[in-house]
Enzyme design. Sequence first.
Site, PDB file in Angstrom:
ATOM      1  N   LYS A   1      53.339  81.285  13.493  1.00  7.88           N
ATOM      2  CA  LYS A   1      53.084  81.574  14.908  1.00  7.88           C
ATOM      3  C   LYS A   1      53.964  80.707  15.807  1.00  7.88           C
ATOM      4  O   LYS A   1      54.606  81.198  16.742  1.00  7.88           O
ATOM      5  CB  LYS A   1      51.599  81.359  15.228  1.00  7.88           C
ATOM      6  CG  LYS A   1      51.220  81.660  16.659  1.00  7.88           C
ATOM      7  CD  LYS A   1      51.239  80.424  17.503  1.00  7.88           C
ATOM      8  CE  LYS A   1      50.941  80.757  18.954  1.00  7.88           C
ATOM      9  NZ  LYS A   1      50.997  79.557  19.802  1.00  7.88           N
TER      10      LYS A   1
ATOM     11  N   ASP B   1      49.171  85.303  17.811  1.00  7.02           N
ATOM     12  CA  ASP B   1      48.114  84.289  17.850  1.00  7.02           C
ATOM     13  C   ASP B   1      46.783  85.017  17.989  1.00  7.02           C
ATOM     14  O   ASP B   1      46.727  86.239  17.859  1.00  7.02           O
ATOM     15  CB  ASP B   1      48.341  83.318  19.009  1.00  7.02           C
ATOM     16  CG  ASP B   1      48.536  84.059  20.312  1.00  7.02           C
ATOM     17  OD1 ASP B   1      47.795  85.015  20.573  1.00  7.02           O
ATOM     18  OD2 ASP B   1      49.439  83.698  21.076  1.00  7.02           O
TER      19      ASP B   1
END
Length: 206
Positions: free
Chosen positions: A118, A136
Amino acid sequence: MSMDIDELMKRLFELYPEASNDAFKDPFFALISTVMSHRTRDDVTYPAASKLFEKFSTPEEMVRADVSEIEILIKDVGFYRVKAGRIKEISRLLLEKYDGRVPDDMEALLELPGVGRKTANCVLAHAFLKDALAVDTHVHRISNRLGLVETKAPEETEIELKKIFPQKYWRHINLLLVKLGQNTCRPISPRCKTCALDDICPKILL
DNA sequence: AAAACGGGGGC
DNA sequence: GCCCCAGTTTT
């Protein structure tokens, strides 16, 4: 019936024209602020990252700084002790291996402590303008609510979203959906009544 | 696959 | 006072 992706993106761009935050164009700020954001609300993260960078804004200054001083500056974010150590170590590694620069490829970024998929995707998309799609919890949750995907793991969401969205949109998706998720499509009690996407949202998973 | 890390804010 | 939050690392 599938959603009109161009219409969706058009509305998001109109809603959040400032979503390409200028601060993230500095790769080092993008990297450190994203590491600081782990499991911490972004309205807490950003002020703390800004305060840190007022004092130390380069890898050189970070390695020279005392860890306790970094801890104090970022102590509003969760895991602040762990993160202060990671910030020092990341800075040291950048100087040792990359002449103080943030690398612009996924493999190199993943070797830095506290950097997972991420965070690496955020740096690639926001700072280096690469066609990376950072997933996310906001992106994951909202994509499922909109009925775009039916996924369990974030990695799966990234793969599926890349099939649905034209590549030119990939790097914009993260910040746009984070902003939507912060004030409107919140994790708990979303504000559908005032949502600009209300008429095209099937409200799955509410 | 699941636990652990951790302080702030909403309710 | 309780529960969740821009994930990653370790068990």
